[in-house]
Motif scaffolding. Structure first.
Motif, mmCIF file in Angstrom:
data_model
loop_
_atom_site.group_PDB
_atom_site.id
_atom_site.type_symbol
_atom_site.label_atom_id
_atom_site.label_comp_id
_atom_site.label_asym_id
_atom_site.label_seq_id
_atom_site.Cartn_x
_atom_site.Cartn_y
_atom_site.Cartn_z
ATOM 1 N N LYS A 52 59.720 16.673 31.490
ATOM 2 C CA LYS A 52 60.016 16.506 30.048
ATOM 3 C C LYS A 52 61.348 17.145 29.671
ATOM 4 O O LYS A 52 62.155 16.544 28.962
ATOM 5 C CB LYS A 52 58.902 17.146 29.194
ATOM 6 C CG LYS A 52 57.571 16.440 29.303
ATOM 7 C CD LYS A 52 56.497 17.146 28.513
ATOM 8 C CE LYS A 52 56.155 18.503 29.087
ATOM 9 N NZ LYS A 52 55.684 18.497 30.476
ATOM 10 N N THR A 53 61.564 18.365 30.161
ATOM 11 C CA THR A 53 62.788 19.061 29.761
ATOM 12 C C THR A 53 64.010 18.378 30.377
ATOM 13 O O THR A 53 65.003 18.119 29.687
ATOM 14 C CB THR A 53 62.698 20.549 30.174
ATOM 15 O OG1 THR A 53 61.508 21.084 29.600
ATOM 16 C CG2 THR A 53 63.894 21.331 29.682
ATOM 17 N N HIS A 74 68.601 24.242 31.394
ATOM 18 C CA HIS A 74 69.057 22.891 31.758
ATOM 19 C C HIS A 74 70.344 22.526 31.017
ATOM 20 O O HIS A 74 70.920 21.492 31.269
ATOM 21 C CB HIS A 74 67.999 21.846 31.388
ATOM 22 C CG HIS A 74 66.747 21.909 32.213
ATOM 23 N ND1 HIS A 74 66.402 20.936 33.112
ATOM 24 C CD2 HIS A 74 65.754 22.821 32.265
ATOM 25 C CE1 HIS A 74 65.235 21.248 33.682
ATOM 26 N NE2 HIS A 74 64.830 22.387 33.167
ATOM 27 N N ASN A 116 58.748 9.230 36.040
ATOM 28 C CA ASN A 116 59.706 10.165 36.640
ATOM 29 C C ASN A 116 59.234 10.592 38.024
ATOM 30 O O ASN A 116 58.059 10.492 38.360
ATOM 31 C CB ASN A 116 59.882 11.395 35.731
ATOM 32 C CG ASN A 116 61.052 12.266 36.182
ATOM 33 O OD1 ASN A 116 61.997 11.771 36.793
ATOM 34 N ND2 ASN A 116 60.990 13.557 35.897
ATOM 35 N N LYS A 117 60.204 11.054 38.804
ATOM 36 C CA LYS A 117 59.965 11.524 40.180
ATOM 37 C C LYS A 117 59.317 10.412 40.999
ATOM 38 O O LYS A 117 58.349 10.650 41.742
ATOM 39 C CB LYS A 117 59.082 12.778 40.187
ATOM 40 C CG LYS A 117 59.650 13.945 39.402
ATOM 41 C CD LYS A 117 58.860 15.205 39.692
ATOM 42 C CE LYS A 117 59.252 16.318 38.745
ATOM 43 N NZ LYS A 117 58.580 17.586 39.033
ATOM 44 N N PRO A 119 64.079 7.894 39.707
ATOM 45 C CA PRO A 119 63.691 8.237 41.081
ATOM 46 C C PRO A 119 63.566 9.745 41.292
ATOM 47 O O PRO A 119 64.215 10.527 40.608
ATOM 48 C CB PRO A 119 64.837 7.670 41.918
ATOM 49 C CG PRO A 119 65.988 7.509 40.991
ATOM 50 C CD PRO A 119 65.419 7.320 39.614
ATOM 51 N N GLU A 120 62.726 10.102 42.231
ATOM 52 C CA GLU A 120 62.700 11.481 42.750
ATOM 53 C C GLU A 120 64.119 11.757 43.254
ATOM 54 O O GLU A 120 64.674 10.975 44.011
ATOM 55 C CB GLU A 120 61.683 11.511 43.891
ATOM 56 C CG GLU A 120 61.712 12.711 44.787
ATOM 57 C CD GLU A 120 61.067 13.930 44.154
ATOM 58 O OE1 GLU A 120 60.151 13.741 43.346
ATOM 59 O OE2 GLU A 120 61.512 15.039 44.467
HETATM 60 P P1 ADP Z 1 58.554 19.805 32.373
HETATM 61 O O1 ADP Z 1 59.481 20.097 31.250
HETATM 62 O O2 ADP Z 1 57.756 18.553 32.158
HETATM 63 O O3 ADP Z 1 57.683 20.968 32.727
HETATM 64 P P2 ADP Z 1 60.958 19.907 34.017
HETATM 65 O O4 ADP Z 1 61.909 18.979 33.405
HETATM 66 O O5 ADP Z 1 61.134 21.369 33.789
HETATM 67 O O6 ADP Z 1 59.451 19.491 33.664
HETATM 68 O O7 ADP Z 1 60.957 19.592 35.571
HETATM 69 C C1 ADP Z 1 60.114 20.315 36.461
HETATM 70 C C2 ADP Z 1 60.840 20.425 37.808
HETATM 71 O O8 ADP Z 1 60.983 19.114 38.350
HETATM 72 C C3 ADP Z 1 62.249 21.016 37.696
HETATM 73 O O9 ADP Z 1 62.475 21.839 38.796
HETATM 74 C C4 ADP Z 1 63.148 19.793 37.729
HETATM 75 O O10 ADP Z 1 64.420 20.086 38.283
HETATM 76 C C5 ADP Z 1 62.350 18.858 38.635
HETATM 77 N N1 ADP Z 1 62.616 17.432 38.355
HETATM 78 C C6 ADP Z 1 62.599 16.811 37.141
HETATM 79 N N2 ADP Z 1 62.887 15.499 37.285
HETATM 80 C C7 ADP Z 1 63.087 15.289 38.620
HETATM 81 C C8 ADP Z 1 63.403 14.145 39.419
HETATM 82 N N3 ADP Z 1 63.585 12.928 38.895
HETATM 83 N N4 ADP Z 1 63.517 14.338 40.756
HETATM 84 C C9 ADP Z 1 63.323 15.558 41.314
HETATM 85 N N5 ADP Z 1 63.033 16.665 40.628
HETATM 86 C C10 ADP Z 1 62.910 16.539 39.293
#
Ligand code: ADP
Ligand code: MG
Length: 236
Positions: free
Chosen positions: A16-17, A48, A169-170, A197-198
């Protein structure tokens, strides 16, 4: 007119972030965009968006110790309202003031993106969803995540908040994302905005304390976020 989006999901760690900041940057080409860290308990948007040193944050505003303009920062073409990371700051913050904060910000911007907490189990967690015009649901393409996302949609709908779309996502290469998206869309009130993509670049960007679109503007994940922003059809 401003449109307020909550970037939401059932679980933590879905992105989300990362997505709030990336969508914000992608939309900033066309709109005045403000991103707000409304995850006031587990705030980390500042990490971020190059703002880990921010002295005044949303916590101070919600505690009535600062005005909102003291907690807004111009970064990467957006207005960013970071939130502090201390437990004391969270305890002193009155979540109910978020409405007033958003109303004040709305006077000067086209799009507000609220980075939201996961889950639905506290007032702090649900407030961004209740306050938003529409939610963007961030999901990994798995059945548990989709099931959680549906609960978030149901909750949003019960408060009159619409669904702007789904952001997968991912997404790994071996996941048949087109099939999953087609099936998932049947249950959601909004379209698939994109499948991100991841991406090792996304992890690197977080470690570097920068938005993905600033760290690796040309990578596949950044391009997917730009497609998501194009698909969002902002009402502004
Ligand atoms: P949330 O806000 O939903 O808890 P974050 O945005 O903080 O999630 O992301 C959680 C982790 O996943 C972070 O370490 C971020 O860098 C990683 N991440 C987010 N999107 C991707 C992506 N597309 N591929 C790989 N890692 C990702
Ligand atoms: Mg987060």
């Amino acid at each position: 007119m401003v449109e307020v989006f909550a970037v939401a999901s059932g679980k933590g760690g879905t992105g989300k972030t990362t997505s709030t900041v990336a969508l914000g940057m992608a939309l900033a080409d066309r709109y005045d965009v403000t991103v707000v860290d409304a995850d006031t308990g587990m705030a980390n948007l500042l990490f971020h968006a190059g703002l880990s040193e921010a002295e005044t944050t949303l916590h101070d505003v919600l505690a009535d110790d600062a005005a909102i303009d003291e907690a807004t920062y111009e970064r990467f073409g957006m207005t960013v309202v970071p939130c502090g990371t201390s437990l004391d700051g969270f305890r002193d913050a009155d979540p109910a003031r978020l409405r007033e904060v958003v109303a004040t910000l709305a006077a000067d911007t086209d799009v507000i993106l609220l980075d939201s907490p996961p889950a639905l189990d506290s007032r702090t967690a649900v407030l961004p969803i209740v306050m938003a015009d529409r939610i963007v649901v961030v999901l990994q393409p798995t059945i548990p995540a989709i099931s959680d996302g549906l609960k978030v949609q149901e909750y949003a709908t019960s408060y009159g908040t619409g669904v702007a779309g789904i952001l997968f996502n991912k997404v790994r290469e071996d996941e048949r994302i087109d099939d999953v998206a087609e099936k998932t869309e049947r249950y959601f009130d909004g379209p698939t905005l994109a499948a991100i993509p991841e991406s090792e670049r996304a992890r690197e960007a977080r470690r570097a304390g920068r938005p993905l679109l600033a760290h690796a503007a040309d990578c596949d994940a950044a391009a997917a976020y730009r497609r998501a922003a194009d698909a969002l059809s902002v009402d502004s």
